[in-house]
Write an enzyme that holds these catalytic residues in place. Structure first.
Site, PDB file in Angstrom:
ATOM      1  CD  GLU A 263      -3.159   0.624   0.312  1.00 13.97           C
ATOM      2  OE1 GLU A 263      -2.605   1.514  -0.352  1.00 13.97           O
ATOM      3  OE2 GLU A 263      -4.391   0.514   0.395  1.00 13.97           O
TER       4      GLU A 263
ATOM      5  CG  ASP B 292      -6.253   8.637   5.703  1.00 12.85           C
ATOM      6  OD1 ASP B 292      -5.781   9.189   6.700  1.00 12.85           O
ATOM      7  OD2 ASP B 292      -7.131   9.168   5.001  1.00 12.85           O
TER       8      ASP B 292
HETATM    9  P1  IMP Z   1      -7.908   4.508   3.943  1.00  9.35           P
HETATM   10  O1  IMP Z   1      -8.889   3.503   3.442  1.00  9.35           O
HETATM   11  O2  IMP Z   1      -8.597   5.659   4.629  1.00  9.35           O
HETATM   12  O3  IMP Z   1      -6.804   3.926   4.785  1.00  9.35           O
HETATM   13  O4  IMP Z   1      -7.306   5.220   2.681  1.00  9.35           O
HETATM   14  C1  IMP Z   1      -6.327   4.696   1.938  1.00  9.35           C
HETATM   15  C2  IMP Z   1      -6.286   5.380   0.595  1.00  9.35           C
HETATM   16  O5  IMP Z   1      -6.678   6.762   0.624  1.00  9.35           O
HETATM   17  C3  IMP Z   1      -4.854   5.369   0.129  1.00  9.35           C
HETATM   18  O6  IMP Z   1      -4.547   4.169  -0.554  1.00  9.35           O
HETATM   19  C4  IMP Z   1      -4.811   6.593  -0.759  1.00  9.35           C
HETATM   20  O7  IMP Z   1      -5.234   6.262  -2.056  1.00  9.35           O
HETATM   21  C5  IMP Z   1      -5.806   7.547  -0.144  1.00  9.35           C
HETATM   22  N1  IMP Z   1      -5.123   8.537   0.724  1.00  9.35           N
HETATM   23  C6  IMP Z   1      -5.209   8.646   2.064  1.00  9.35           C
HETATM   24  N2  IMP Z   1      -4.454   9.647   2.527  1.00  9.35           N
HETATM   25  C7  IMP Z   1      -3.846  10.177   1.449  1.00  9.35           C
HETATM   26  C8  IMP Z   1      -2.905  11.265   1.274  1.00  9.35           C
HETATM   27  O8  IMP Z   1      -2.458  11.953   2.208  1.00  9.35           O
HETATM   28  N3  IMP Z   1      -2.534  11.520  -0.008  1.00  9.35           N
HETATM   29  C9  IMP Z   1      -2.973  10.802  -1.078  1.00  9.35           C
HETATM   30  N4  IMP Z   1      -3.845   9.783  -0.962  1.00  9.35           N
HETATM   31  C10 IMP Z   1      -4.275   9.481   0.297  1.00  9.35           C
END
Ligand code: IMP
Length: 169
Positions: free
Chosen positions: A92, A96
């Site tokens: 990954e 986030d």
């Molecule tokens: P999660 O499901 O909230 O953990 O999000 C993961 C996905 O959100 C990552 O694979 C990214 O595609 C996107 N994402 C989260 N934070 C960022 C960031 O700071 N910059 C760019 N993409 C992000």
């Protein structure tokens, strides 16, 4: 600038050595989560010295407006090959909220891999909404939206060789 190209590559090389040691003699498959991880995976796989290493791709899109992810994960591309009996390492770009990785682990587990682990270049621990264990982590960062080295905002800046912060108004 937040993480220079040199800083990133040095850490990625360390992760590669660590992963090669942990999976010596195994059938490791890197499951690269598109699109954000493509540059990380390109550097990481070249740092993993394993003769049986395989690489496959998995496409996900987390719906959201602008810089906030909604937690709804849409699968846009499936793996090309089965993973039954294999050691799977999810690659990954950033964890986030943790929802994307959690969703992927649940899905891949149904296909009977020998093991599943997670390697993420970045993590924003203060944003975690679900507990996800990151087995191999590049860098822990503050709650800032970052771009570059594969990461985008509205599909832009993926080609930056470093990782920088997007200023929000
Ligand atoms: P999660 O499901 O909230 O953990 O999000 C993961 C996905 O959100 C990552 O694979 C990214 O595609 C996107 N994402 C989260 N934070 C960022 C960031 O700071 N910059 C760019 N993409 C992000």
């Amino acid at each position: 600038m937040m993480l220079s190209a040199e800083t990133i590559l040095a850490r990625v090389s360390e992760l590669g050595v660590e992963i090669a040691k942990a999976y010596a003699g195994r059938n490791l498959v890197l499951v690269v989560v598109l699109k954000g991880s493509f540059l990380f995976a390109a550097d990481l796989c070249r740092a993993i010295e394993l003769p049986n290493l395989r690489i496959d791709f998995f496409g996900v899109r987390s719906y959201g407006d602008g810089t906030e992810s909604s937690g709804v994960v849409q699968i846009t591309q499936d793996l090309a090959a089965p993973i039954a009996g294999d050691d799977v390492l999810i690659v990954e770009d950033i964890v986030d909220t943790g929802l994307t990785v959690l969703h992927m682990m649940d899905l891949l587990r149904t296909r009977g891999p020998r093991s599943i682990a997670v390697c993420s270049l970045l993590s924003k621990p203060t944003r975690a909404r679900v507990a996800v264990n990151i087995d191999y982590l590049g860098f822990s960062i503050d709650d800032k939206f970052v771009v570059g080295y594969g990461l985008d905002v509205a599909e832009k800046y993926r080609n930056l060789p470093y990782i920088g912060i997007v200023e929000r108004d």
